[in-house]
Enzyme design. Structure first.
Site, PDB file in Angstrom:
ATOM      1  N   ASP A   1       3.387   2.984  -6.389  1.00 50.92           N
ATOM      2  CA  ASP A   1       3.551   3.889  -5.231  1.00 50.92           C
ATOM      3  C   ASP A   1       4.775   4.781  -5.459  1.00 50.92           C
ATOM      4  OD1 ASP A   1       3.160   5.241  -2.906  1.00 50.92           O
ATOM      5  OD2 ASP A   1       3.483   3.537  -1.560  1.00 50.92           O
TER       6      ASP A   1
ATOM      7  N   HIS B   1      -5.198   3.847   2.832  1.00 50.95           N
ATOM      8  CA  HIS B   1      -3.827   3.704   3.337  1.00 50.95           C
ATOM      9  C   HIS B   1      -4.020   3.164   4.750  1.00 50.95           C
ATOM     10  CE1 HIS B   1       0.378   5.198   4.323  1.00 50.95           C
ATOM     11  NE2 HIS B   1      -0.144   5.064   5.533  1.00 50.95           N
TER      12      HIS B   1
END
Lengths: 427, 314
Positions: free
Chosen positions: A308, A182
């Site tokens: 996501d 991330h």
């Protein structure tokens, strides 16, 4: 254990393994694809007439927040995997930012028990890079791997400490584990709420710069080069990140990347009006980023499409924009959005789509999925490619309804989802 | 034309015709406020709630006076004494106020988009009295009204907005309103206080005050909001005054009859000297007076829209 024989007749078979794109039949026996081509004369318990339909590997979604354990009010493994089936997904990688975080073999055990009891599809396990995802102390990465984690990530946060991240990459390299990054420099993104630029100015909201993403992508790629660790960049949203990833791939650095449907469908102008369903991290970017994402997918610089899927309760979304939670759900819409936005306008072929949603993520995770060759596990989705439908809040099977595609008309409807050789969902 | 908007949330989405219509309506209300009996029965029987989540005297009182001159009943809610502290959401608070049969809610909130969110969830008319850094439409309308009253037009005027543009809802609303009406707008501030992409609205940007003053027909001087300086990156007050403060000396290089505006409250000696604030070019107090007429117009118009809607559906 004798399972039913299923015959899928006369569909357009898309198998990214070997670039196979032909009309034909698929016979499923004992959970495996036993025959492909002309299955005339074969007997079956169930016959699916697939004329005019697309038959491709079910999706492997490598970025899903199932929220269990900890936030069962938003989603559970049962509800999330039901939603996945509706969307044509039969394998998901569950993000470890649960409560407790999946940072130890004990927590993997806890999660595995829930999966065993309640999951409707295959839920793959991902551990954290650092304990409690605090970015301070490494998890026992080798132990996570031994206990079944397919990857590690602190998704939701980036590990700011360069030295710690280096150690994590070295550990991951040692035991052959994938690191999912991330990539966000929180010092640069701060408490921003939307893409930094004219849109943040118009809305009077604090901005999140593209720099906060791509500088961290560059760092992570640099570390991968140095350590030889295999990394995967999550939710790529901007042009500059793609350029960095493209260069890394040219240099044979072991990096792969994913993007989410909202990044190739919407740009930051969708936030005008302060709809909190348009708030996600990274934020929706500019038009040129949206175009770059499409081009990155077309060229294969971005390997995978992942949802996501980030369920949130309405109490966390129906509040002031700058205070609302980041994230949107996506399991039930991702395939149709990809068909509508990528296949329909000719940006991706069906084969390329199948690679991005199943074959590539399966390969990245090292699982035997994403293909339709004889002997492969029967993980299949049958799609009615021209069927149009409208995304309705009431229709979601997910516990949360925070979709950025509400009321959007989509083309391409999942009509059968087959998992382990059984029809688990049909329209 | 007929007014159709249930709410006034921003100037960005208004058409030129709508802007003109508000200003024309405001002019007729200004005539009313000049009469001996300043009250008209236009909103008799209506309830206006001022829901203020941020401290404000000027705007709140201005809306209160405007509503009273229209014969509406007015209720003031200051967030610090309401149930907000008990954790109630903005939408719940709004719905409760609506359940008390409020017709119009005037909201001031520190979060950008707060008024828009309320408007989406409520049947009551919502007027944005300032949301975060986003917009403060009635302030810009009264600035534009004052300017037009002084100079007879907006089209072709050169207007410089000076100060912290980045954190200013007043600046944003003025930019949308003025550019739509054909003014040439220049923004002048230390470059760190210019928000990204603002040139896309058609404005010019400079950090040279003399340049911003040289051809301007009017300036709108913003309050420096030092309380917003989380990063400690703002110039010091004295430093700011030296570079960007409006003084008589600086004004000597400007047009003789330049109009000087300020949305208040003024930091005397920081963005503007006392001599300028009280000087012949200043229209600061006229802005306050005009605020009442403009807010009467806005209250009156949104209430019309609602009545119209009900009449149609019956």
């Amino acid at each position: 254990m004798a399972k039913k024989r299923i015959l899928i007749k006369g569909g357009r078979i898309i198998d990214p393994d070997g670039d196979f794109d032909q009309i034909g039949d698929i016979l499923i026996e004992d959970g495996l694809i036993s025959h492909r081509g002309d299955a005339q004369g074969s007997s079956a318990d169930t016959v699916i007439e697939a004329k005019g339909k697309i038959v491709m590997p079910a999706m492997v979604d490598m970025h899903v927040h199932l929220r269990e354990p900890g936030r069962e009010d938003k989603e559970t493994i049962a509800s999330g995997t039901t939603a996945a089936l509706r969307g044509g997904v039969t394998s998901v990688l569950a993000m470890p930012n649960t409560n407790p975080a999946i940072d130890s073999p004990e927590h993997i055990e806890l999660l595995s028990q829930i999966i065993k009891k309640t999951a409707h599809i295959e839920v793959l396990i991902c551990g954290t890079i650092t304990k409690k995802r605090e970015g301070l102390e490494l998890s026992d990465i080798t132990a996570l791997k031994k206990k079944g984690a397919l990857a590690i990530t602190d998704d939701g946060s980036s590990v700011d400490d360069l030295e710690l991240m280096r150690k994590a990459f070295q550990e991951a390299k040692k035991c052959g584990l994938l690191v999912i990054c991330h990539s966000e420099d929180k010092k640069l993104s701060g408490d921003g709420a939307v893409n930094l630029g004219f849109t943040s100015t118009r809305l009077g909201l604090k901005g999140i710069s593209k720099e906060s993403e791509y500088k961290r992508v560059a760092r992570d790629v640099e570390l991968a080069k140095e350590t030889g660790a295999r990394i995967h960049i999550a939710h790529v949203s901007c042009k500059e990140s793609i350029e960095i990833i493209a260069r890394a791939k040219q240099q044979k650095i072991a990096v792969s990347a994913e993007t989410a449907p909202h990044y190739f469908t919407l740009c930051d102008q969708a936030v005008l009006g302060f709809d909190t369903n348009m708030k996600m991290n990274p934020p929706l970017r500019g038009k040129e980023d949206l175009e770059a994402i499409k081009e990155g997918l077309r060229q294969g610089i971005i390997d995978a499409i992942a949802s996501d899927h980030a369920p949130h309760a309405s109490s966390e979304k129906d509040i002031e924009f700058d205070r609302a939670a980041f994230g949107v759900i996506g399991l039930e819409t991702e395939l149709a959005v990809a068909i509508t936005e990528l296949v329909e306008p000719g940006i991706l072929s069906w084969l390329q789509l199948a690679k991005a949603v199943s074959y590539n993520p399966a390969k990245i995770l090292g699982i035997d999925k994403g293909k339709l060759s004889v002997g492969s596990p029967a993980e299949i989705v049958v799609i009615s490619p021209d069927q149009e439908w409208v995304v309705r809040k009431e229709a979601f099977l997910s516990k949360s309804k925070n979709s950025c595609f509400l009321e959007k008309k989509l083309k391409g409807q999942v009509i059968y989802t087959i998992h382990q050789g059984q029809v688990k969902w049909s329209l | 034309m007929r007014w159709k908007r249930k709410d006034l949330l921003d100037l960005e989405s208004l058409s030129l015709q709508e802007l003109e219509y508000i200003l024309t309506t405001a002019a007729s209300f200004k005539e009313v406020t000049g009469r001996q009996i300043k009250k008209v029965p236009a909103l008799r029987g209506k309830t206006v709630v001022n829901l203020f989540y941020e401290p404000s005297t000027r705007t709140r009182v201005s809306f209160e006076v405007a509503a009273k001159r229209l014969s509406a009943d007015v209720i003031n809610i200051a967030a610090e004494v309401s149930s907000v502290k008990k954790g109630e959401t903005l939408i719940d608070t709004g719905k409760n106020i609506e359940a008390l049969k409020a017709d119009i809610i005037v909201v001031r909130h520190s979060a950008s988009g707060a008024a828009a969110m309320l408007a989406r969830h409520l049947k009551a008319n919502v007027i944005n009295a300032g949301d975060g850094w986003h917009e403060h439409p009635t302030q810009a309308l009264l600035d534009i009204f004052t300017l037009r009253e002084k100079l007879g037009r907006i089209e072709g005027l050169k207007v410089s907005i000076i100060g912290d543009i980045a954190h200013s809802r007043v600046a944003r609303s003025n930019i949308w309103g003025l550019t739509k009406m054909g003014a040439k707008v220049t923004l002048c501030a230390p470059l760190m206080l210019i928000p990204p992409g603002i040139e896309e609205t058609g404005v010019k940007v400079t950090d040279d005050l003399d340049q911003a003053l040289s051809e301007a027909d009017a300036i709108n001087v913003l309050r420096m909001q030092f309380e917003r300086d989380e990063a400690g990156a703002f110039p010091k007050a004295w430093e700011y005054f030296k570079t960007f403060g409006i003084t008589e000396e600086r004004l000597q290089k400007a047009k003789k009859d330049i109009v000087v505006m300020h949305p208040g409250p003024i930091n005397r000696g920081i963005e503007m000297s006392s001599e300028v604030a009280d000087g012949v070019n200043s229209v600061i107090l006229e802005q306050v007076t005009n605020g009442i007429a403009v807010r009467m117009a806005v209250l009156f118009l949104v209430a019309q829209a609602k009545n119209g809607k009900k009449a149609n559906s019956n």
